[in-house]
Design a protein around this motif. Structure first.
Motif, mmCIF file in Angstrom:
data_model
loop_
_atom_site.group_PDB
_atom_site.id
_atom_site.type_symbol
_atom_site.label_atom_id
_atom_site.label_comp_id
_atom_site.label_asym_id
_atom_site.label_seq_id
_atom_site.Cartn_x
_atom_site.Cartn_y
_atom_site.Cartn_z
ATOM 1 N N ILE A 92 3.136 7.839 6.171
ATOM 2 C CA ILE A 92 3.021 6.495 6.734
ATOM 3 C C ILE A 92 1.553 6.099 6.842
ATOM 4 O O ILE A 92 1.170 4.993 6.457
ATOM 5 C CB ILE A 92 3.728 6.412 8.106
ATOM 6 N N PHE A 93 0.741 6.999 7.383
ATOM 7 C CA PHE A 93 -0.684 6.717 7.517
ATOM 8 C C PHE A 93 -1.308 6.418 6.161
ATOM 9 O O PHE A 93 -1.994 5.405 5.976
ATOM 10 C CB PHE A 93 -1.420 7.898 8.168
ATOM 11 N N PHE A 94 -1.082 7.284 5.183
ATOM 12 C CA PHE A 94 -1.709 7.131 3.871
ATOM 13 C C PHE A 94 -1.341 5.806 3.213
ATOM 14 O O PHE A 94 -2.203 5.059 2.767
ATOM 15 C CB PHE A 94 -1.323 8.303 2.953
ATOM 16 N N TRP A 95 -0.053 5.514 3.144
ATOM 17 C CA TRP A 95 0.374 4.293 2.449
ATOM 18 C C TRP A 95 -0.044 3.037 3.196
ATOM 19 O O TRP A 95 -0.414 2.026 2.577
ATOM 20 C CB TRP A 95 1.870 4.327 2.173
ATOM 21 N N ALA A 96 -0.028 3.090 4.522
ATOM 22 C CA ALA A 96 -0.496 1.938 5.297
ATOM 23 C C ALA A 96 -1.990 1.719 5.070
ATOM 24 O O ALA A 96 -2.441 0.576 4.900
ATOM 25 C CB ALA A 96 -0.202 2.141 6.788
ATOM 26 N N ARG A 97 -2.765 2.787 5.033
ATOM 27 C CA ARG A 97 -4.204 2.647 4.796
ATOM 28 C C ARG A 97 -4.481 2.152 3.380
ATOM 29 O O ARG A 97 -5.395 1.363 3.163
ATOM 30 C CB ARG A 97 -4.940 3.976 5.027
#
Length: 131
Positions: A92-97
């Motif tokens: 979630i963090f990676f794709w949101a960033r």
């Protein structure tokens, strides 16, 4: 290597590229004077374009959040914590960033904050496994 650790590596690459792009935008590195400026000590920089300012802020924000992300994932790994929330939170963090960077540079307000919040939810999922 776990998926979360691989995402730390990918996020390091994304962070470096974001910093590089912001730096080249600030120096106007697509021009000959900009290339010369970028290769030097970066003294007497021209006034930044609005998009270059946004790119710089996006890069700094990406770096700040990457530090937190890496610290959390590496701590979980060092502690031997295995939990699906770490993997999901990292994704979630990676794709949101990855979405956040072009949204910020493009100057899309409100959506930027929503996407940033989603990335923080990913960090929260990782953190919850460590507490």
């Amino acid at each position: 290597m776990t998926n979360a650790l691989a995402l730390v590596v990918y996020m390091a690459i994304v962070t470096w590229l974001t910093l590089l792009i912001a730096s080249m935008m600030r120096a106007r590195g697509w021009t000959l004077p900009g290339i010369i400026l970028a290769l030097g000590n970066r003294e007497n920089m021209p006034e930044p374009l609005a998009v270059a300012d946004r790119a710089d802020r996006a890069a700094r924000n990406t770096l700040e959040n990457f530090v937190l992300f890496a610290a959390l994932v590496l701590t979980a790994h060092a502690m031997g914590v295995v939990d699906h929330r770490i993997e999901l939170g990292a994704e979630i963090f990676f794709w949101a960033r990855l979405a956040y960077i072009p949204i910020y540079i493009a100057g899309i307000i409100y959506v930027r904050t929503v996407v940033w919040t989603i990335s923080i939810i990913g960090l929260g999922m990782i953190t919850s496994t460590l507490l």
